[in-house]
Every structure is written in structure tokens, then in C-alpha cells.
Design a protein around this motif. Structure first.
Motif, PDB file in Angstrom:
ATOM      1  N   ARG A   1       0.929  -1.135  -0.021  1.00 11.28           N
ATOM      2  CA  ARG A   1      -0.105   0.009   0.001  1.00 11.28           C
ATOM      3  C   ARG A   1       0.865   1.279  -0.130  1.00 11.28           C
ATOM      4  NH1 ARG A   1      -5.117   0.346   3.742  1.00 11.28           N
ATOM      5  NH2 ARG A   1      -5.497  -1.577   4.557  1.00 11.28           N
TER       6      ARG A   1
ATOM      7  N   SER B   1      -2.968  -1.765  26.209  1.00  9.75           N
ATOM      8  CA  SER B   1      -3.923  -0.362  26.078  1.00  9.75           C
ATOM      9  C   SER B   1      -4.463  -0.197  27.434  1.00  9.75           C
ATOM     10  CB  SER B   1      -5.226  -0.897  25.158  1.00  9.75           C
ATOM     11  OG  SER B   1      -5.570  -1.766  25.480  1.00  9.75           O
TER      12      SER B   1
ATOM     13  N   VAL C   1       0.196   4.111  10.078  1.00 13.59           N
ATOM     14  CA  VAL C   1      -0.521   5.334   9.652  1.00 13.59           C
ATOM     15  C   VAL C   1      -0.537   6.341  10.828  1.00 13.59           C
ATOM     16  CG1 VAL C   1      -2.928   6.155   8.903  1.00 13.59           C
ATOM     17  CG2 VAL C   1      -1.975   4.053   7.860  1.00 13.59           C
TER      18      VAL C   1
ATOM     19  N   HIS D   1       2.676   2.520  23.814  1.00 18.04           N
ATOM     20  CA  HIS D   1       1.175   2.137  23.343  1.00 18.04           C
ATOM     21  C   HIS D   1       0.951   2.939  21.819  1.00 18.04           C
ATOM     22  CE1 HIS D   1      -3.485   2.702  24.090  1.00 18.04           C
ATOM     23  NE2 HIS D   1      -3.083   1.718  23.221  1.00 18.04           N
TER      24      HIS D   1
ATOM     25  N   ASN E   1      -3.687   1.958  16.335  1.00 15.48           N
ATOM     26  CA  ASN E   1      -4.082   1.161  15.237  1.00 15.48           C
ATOM     27  C   ASN E   1      -4.757   1.860  13.912  1.00 15.48           C
ATOM     28  OD1 ASN E   1      -4.900  -1.164  13.465  1.00 15.48           O
ATOM     29  ND2 ASN E   1      -6.662  -1.478  14.537  1.00 15.48           N
TER      30      ASN E   1
ATOM     31  N   ASN F   1      -7.265   6.035  26.527  1.00 18.53           N
ATOM     32  CA  ASN F   1      -8.340   5.209  26.557  1.00 18.53           C
ATOM     33  C   ASN F   1      -9.250   5.755  27.760  1.00 18.53           C
ATOM     34  OD1 ASN F   1      -8.396   3.417  24.523  1.00 18.53           O
ATOM     35  ND2 ASN F   1      -6.736   2.299  25.483  1.00 18.53           N
TER      36      ASN F   1
ATOM     37  N   LYS G   1       1.345   4.133  -2.797  1.00 15.65           N
ATOM     38  CA  LYS G   1       1.199   5.801  -2.435  1.00 15.65           C
ATOM     39  C   LYS G   1       2.296   6.328  -2.576  1.00 15.65           C
ATOM     40  CE  LYS G   1      -3.190   5.160  -1.172  1.00 15.65           C
ATOM     41  NZ  LYS G   1      -3.810   4.665  -0.244  1.00 15.65           N
TER      42      LYS G   1
ATOM     43  N   LYS H   1     -15.908  -2.457   1.307  1.00 14.80           N
ATOM     44  CA  LYS H   1     -15.566  -1.163   2.147  1.00 14.80           C
ATOM     45  C   LYS H   1     -16.955  -0.653   2.542  1.00 14.80           C
ATOM     46  CE  LYS H   1     -11.265   0.675   1.894  1.00 14.80           C
ATOM     47  NZ  LYS H   1     -10.528   2.220   1.528  1.00 14.80           N
TER      48      LYS H   1
HETATM   49  N1  CAA Z   1      -0.611   0.035   6.781  1.00 16.01           N
HETATM   50  C1  CAA Z   1      -0.343   0.990   5.938  1.00 16.01           C
HETATM   51  N2  CAA Z   1      -1.169   1.883   5.349  1.00 16.01           N
HETATM   52  C2  CAA Z   1      -2.417   1.858   5.812  1.00 16.01           C
HETATM   53  C3  CAA Z   1      -2.943   0.934   6.568  1.00 16.01           C
HETATM   54  C4  CAA Z   1      -2.115   0.149   6.971  1.00 16.01           C
HETATM   55  N3  CAA Z   1      -2.501  -0.955   8.016  1.00 16.01           N
HETATM   56  N4  CAA Z   1      -4.346   1.361   6.766  1.00 16.01           N
HETATM   57  C5  CAA Z   1      -4.572   2.264   6.168  1.00 16.01           C
HETATM   58  N5  CAA Z   1      -3.522   2.646   5.503  1.00 16.01           N
HETATM   59  C6  CAA Z   1      -3.382   3.823   4.599  1.00 16.01           C
HETATM   60  C7  CAA Z   1      -4.249   3.763   3.454  1.00 16.01           C
HETATM   61  O1  CAA Z   1      -3.420   3.304   2.524  1.00 16.01           O
HETATM   62  C8  CAA Z   1      -4.427   5.261   3.159  1.00 16.01           C
HETATM   63  O2  CAA Z   1      -3.207   6.003   2.607  1.00 16.01           O
HETATM   64  P1  CAA Z   1      -3.522   7.473   2.116  1.00 16.01           P
HETATM   65  O3  CAA Z   1      -4.140   8.526   2.844  1.00 16.01           O
HETATM   66  O4  CAA Z   1      -2.118   7.743   1.537  1.00 16.01           O
HETATM   67  O5  CAA Z   1      -4.350   7.168   0.600  1.00 16.01           O
HETATM   68  C9  CAA Z   1      -4.848   5.721   4.585  1.00 16.01           C
HETATM   69  O6  CAA Z   1      -4.180   4.878   5.564  1.00 16.01           O
HETATM   70  C10 CAA Z   1      -6.275   5.755   4.610  1.00 16.01           C
HETATM   71  O7  CAA Z   1      -6.434   4.580   4.660  1.00 16.01           O
HETATM   72  P2  CAA Z   1      -8.177   4.128   3.552  1.00 16.01           P
HETATM   73  O8  CAA Z   1      -7.988   5.081   2.720  1.00 16.01           O
HETATM   74  O9  CAA Z   1      -8.044   2.570   3.492  1.00 16.01           O
HETATM   75  O10 CAA Z   1      -9.200   4.257   4.645  1.00 16.01           O
HETATM   76  P3  CAA Z   1      -9.554   5.696   5.690  1.00 16.01           P
HETATM   77  O11 CAA Z   1      -9.498   6.932   4.615  1.00 16.01           O
HETATM   78  O12 CAA Z   1     -11.093   5.537   5.787  1.00 16.01           O
HETATM   79  O13 CAA Z   1      -8.513   5.670   6.915  1.00 16.01           O
HETATM   80  C11 CAA Z   1      -8.301   4.903   8.907  1.00 16.01           C
HETATM   81  C12 CAA Z   1      -8.610   4.434   7.551  1.00 16.01           C
HETATM   82  C13 CAA Z   1      -6.693   5.364   8.943  1.00 16.01           C
HETATM   83  C14 CAA Z   1      -8.285   3.730   9.874  1.00 16.01           C
HETATM   84  C15 CAA Z   1      -8.883   6.274   9.388  1.00 16.01           C
HETATM   85  O14 CAA Z   1     -10.416   5.822   9.322  1.00 16.01           O
HETATM   86  C16 CAA Z   1      -8.677   6.413  10.729  1.00 16.01           C
HETATM   87  O15 CAA Z   1      -7.974   7.275  11.163  1.00 16.01           O
HETATM   88  N6  CAA Z   1      -9.620   5.889  11.959  1.00 16.01           N
HETATM   89  C17 CAA Z   1      -9.457   6.119  13.172  1.00 16.01           C
HETATM   90  C18 CAA Z   1      -8.249   5.291  13.692  1.00 16.01           C
HETATM   91  C19 CAA Z   1      -8.224   5.337  15.152  1.00 16.01           C
HETATM   92  O16 CAA Z   1      -8.868   6.165  16.003  1.00 16.01           O
HETATM   93  N7  CAA Z   1      -7.191   4.595  15.764  1.00 16.01           N
HETATM   94  C20 CAA Z   1      -7.074   4.526  16.998  1.00 16.01           C
HETATM   95  C21 CAA Z   1      -7.971   3.607  17.724  1.00 16.01           C
HETATM   96  S1  CAA Z   1      -7.515   3.211  19.465  1.00 16.01           S
HETATM   97  C22 CAA Z   1      -6.127   2.541  19.464  1.00 16.01           C
HETATM   98  O17 CAA Z   1      -5.588   1.787  18.468  1.00 16.01           O
HETATM   99  C23 CAA Z   1      -5.674   1.917  20.876  1.00 16.01           C
HETATM  100  C24 CAA Z   1      -6.428   1.519  21.893  1.00 16.01           C
HETATM  101  O18 CAA Z   1      -5.755   1.118  22.872  1.00 16.01           O
HETATM  102  C25 CAA Z   1      -7.806   1.042  21.678  1.00 16.01           C
END
Ligand code: CAA
Length: 295
Positions: A50, A118, A146, A139, A142, A189, A54, A286
Motif C-alpha cells: 500500500r 492499552s 498510519v 502504546h 491502530n 483510553n 502511495k 468497504k
Molecule cells: N498500513 C499501511 N497503510 C495503511 C494501513 C495499514 N495497515 N491502513 C490504512 N492505510 C493507509 C491507506 O493506504 C491510506 O493512505 P492514503 O491516505 O495515503 O491514501 C490511509 O491509510 C487511509 O486509509 P483508507 O483510505 O483505506 O481508509 P480511510 O481513509 O477510511 O482511513 C483509517 C482509515 C486510517 C483507519 C481512518 O479511518 C482513521 O484514522 N480511523 C481512526 C483510527 C483510530 O482512531 N485509531 C486509534 C484506535 S484506538 C487504538 O488503537 C488504541 C487502543 O488502545 C484501543
């Protein structure tokens, strides 16, 4: 710091291995299951691809990153040369304590032992080792490749030197580390989970539907995902377990998990990983479709 051992090859573990390998570290990725390790390498390959498409990294950099990772099913062998261990096994206290007892014996005396927990107390994890000054929370969020944040959690005995090493290594990964202290839920959290819980309460009490609640937060507060979609993404079982840590840790009813969340987890509707939560998920699609029960 050159040799990094990552314990656990699930979503967080493979993401953590991915970023260290991408930034030139030698990574030992450890899991009890050889099959899980194979699957993780496939996920890392796909996520590196990916980044190639990009134009974030080159094809050559992808190949180098993959060659930086060696897999192990034997914990002792996997941490034998580690400068830093990042544990990202299942979020279960007893399991983590067992792992930390073992890595404390097997890793070099100078090695820093970090956990990606977490919500489990860093101080408690450190207490089962002979090096509580070298135990710290790292920590990641996810999806790890990104998300920019690394919440760096100091246990009660974590030294300044270890904290500054972990802050620096996070910067080497082009992440933004934030130092916090070890109290239930840390910062991420403690703030995120009550918001998610409140969104579930709003649904439970009939204030609005799934899509309406998520749209309010997405368009009104510029969150990339609404709280119910985010809960599905994190895993409803993980959200429930973190809320219970907050509830028990502070003894305050404001953290009590919503009965709807408890029911959904008990019924096996844990979000993306089980194919249904507040939304329903089909592999390869999706489209975001509200689960039938909430329509
Ligand atoms: N590896 C590499 N790149 C990735 C990826 C991965 N696993 N997953 C997504 N991407 C990249 C995509 O290639 C894309 O790149 P560009 O911006 O350059 O195009 C970008 O990330 C966005 O991905 P998508 O287009 O597939 O999808 P999206 O625009 O809907 O974004 C998302 C997906 C990044 C997950 C976004 O929806 C987001 O930020 N969501 C919130 C995530 C969040 O809050 N995370 C924290 C959760 S809490 C936690 O992790 C900790 C805990 O303790 C609970």
C-alpha cells in the motif's frame, strides 16, 4: 539500539514489526503459532505494498523492510539478542505477567521491556521482573503504520533514562511520542472509552440510530470514524475490557460499561473481527452497512 523483538503477531504486533523494519531495525517477530507468523508476514507485505503504491516508500525499501524481519516461535531465542522488546500479545493480565517473567530471564540485562498494553498497569507488569526501572508502556495506535501517536507510559519505577530512550526511538520511527503516567486507561483510553461508552448509551436509550450518532461525531467533530464504527474497529471485547479496567481502577460508576455493550460481547458480536457489531462486515467490501438489529 538495533535489535527489536516484537511479541505477538496480531494486528498491533504486525504493525509494530512493520514500522521498526521499515525504519531499518532488525526485527524478531515472535508468536506461539507458526501459522499466525506466516499470516502476519502476508499482512505486513500487503501493507508495505500500500505504501509503495502511495509512493511513501520504494519497492526496494519494501524488500529491505521485509528482509529485516525474522520470525520465531520460541520466545527465549526470539529475545536473546534484543535491545528492546515490545510485547503486543493478547490483552490478558495473567498472560502478560507470564510473558514478562520469561523475557526478564531470557533477554540481555540491558534490554528495555516495553508493552503495548492499552490499559493494564505498567507498574504491575514491571513488578514481576527484576528490572522495573526498564519496564515501560509503548502504546501504538491502530493502524500502526498510519497513526502518528505513541503514548509512552512511565511505570512507578521507570527510569528517566529508559523513558528518554523510548521517546527517542519513537521519534526515529517518525512517530510523535507523548509521555504520560501510569493510571487506569493512561490518557488515550481514559478519554476515548468513556466517549465510546456514551455513544453506546445514546443508542441504547434510543436517542438516535447508529448512523446518526456516527454522523454527528464525524461531521460535527471531524473525527475520521464515528465512535460506534471506531468501537467495531477496536473490537467491542477490547472496549469492554478497558472500560472494566477504568471502572475497577477508579471505583467510579461513570465508567460502568453500557449493558448493550456487555450483551453484544456476550453474544459474540465483537465488531470487524467477527463480521458484526454496530455495523456488519463482509470481507473485501468497504461498504459500511448498519447491522440488521439496529436498522
Ligand atoms: N498500513 C499501511 N497503510 C495503511 C494501513 C495499514 N495497515 N491502513 C490504512 N492505510 C493507509 C491507506 O493506504 C491510506 O493512505 P492514503 O491516505 O495515503 O491514501 C490511509 O491509510 C487511509 O486509509 P483508507 O483510505 O483505506 O481508509 P480511510 O481513509 O477510511 O482511513 C483509517 C482509515 C486510517 C483507519 C481512518 O479511518 C482513521 O484514522 N480511523 C481512526 C483510527 C483510530 O482512531 N485509531 C486509534 C484506535 S484506538 C487504538 O488503537 C488504541 C487502543 O488502545 C484501543
Amino acid at each position: 539500539m538495533k535489535n527489536i523483538s516484537v511479541i505477538g503477531s496480531g494486528t498491533m504486533g504486525n504493525g509494530i514489526a512493520h514500522v521498526f523494519a521499515q525504519y531499518g531495525y532488525t526485527v524478531s517477530l515472535i508468536d506461539i503459532s507458526a501459522e499466525a507468523l506466516q499470516k502476519a508476514l502476508g499482512v505486513i507485505e500487503k501493507n508495505l505494498e500500500r505504501q509503495v503504491s502511495k509512493q511513501i516508500i520504494t519497492t526496494e525499501a519494501k524488500a529491505i523492510a521485509l528482509s529485516n524481519i525474522t520470525t520465531y516461535t520460541d520466545l527465549k531465542a526470539g529475545v536473546a539478542k534484543a535491545d528492546l522488546v515490545v510485547e503486543a500479545a493478547t490483552e490478558n493480565v495473567e498472560l502478560k505477567l507470564t510473558i514478562f517473567r520469561e523475557i526478564d530471564k531470557a533477554a540481555p540485562a540491558s534490554c528495555i521491556l516495553a508493552t503495548n498494553t492499552s490499559s493494564i498497569s505498567i507498574t504491575k507488569i514491571a513488578s514481576v521482573t527484576q528490572r522495573p526501572d526498564k519496564v515501560i508502556g509503548m502504546h501504538f495506535m491502530n493502524p500502526v503504520p498510519v497513526m502518528k501517536l505513541v503514548e509512552v507510559i512511565r511505570g512507578y519505577n521507570t527510569s528517566d533514562e529508559v523513558t528518554s530512550t523510548v521517546m527517542n526511538i519513537s521519534k526515529m520511527l517518525e512517530k510523535v511520542p507523548v509521555e504520560v503516567n501510569d493510571y487506569p486507561g493512561f490518557v488515550a483510553n481514559r478519554i476515548l472509552m468513556p466517549m465510546i461508552n456514551e455513544a453506546i448509551y445514546a443508542l441504547y436509550e434510543g436517542v438516535a440510530g447508529v448512523q446518526e450518532i456516527d454522523t454527528v461525531m464525524k461531521l460535527g467533530m471531524a473525527h475520521p470514524m464515528g465512535p460506534l464504527q471506531l468501537a467495531d474497529f477496536i473490537g467491542l471485547d477490547v472496549c469492554l475490557s478497558i472500560l472494566n479496567v477504568l471502572y475497577e481502577g477508579f471505583g467510579n460508576p461513570k465508567y460502568a460499561p453500557c449493558p448493550l455493550l456487555v450483551n453484544m460481547v456476550q453474544a459474540g458480536h465483537k465488531g470487524v473481527k467477527t463480521g458484526s457489531g454496530f455495523y456488519q462486515y463482509t470481507a473485501g467490501s468497504k461498504d459500511l452497512i448498519v447491522a440488521e438489529r439496529f436498522r
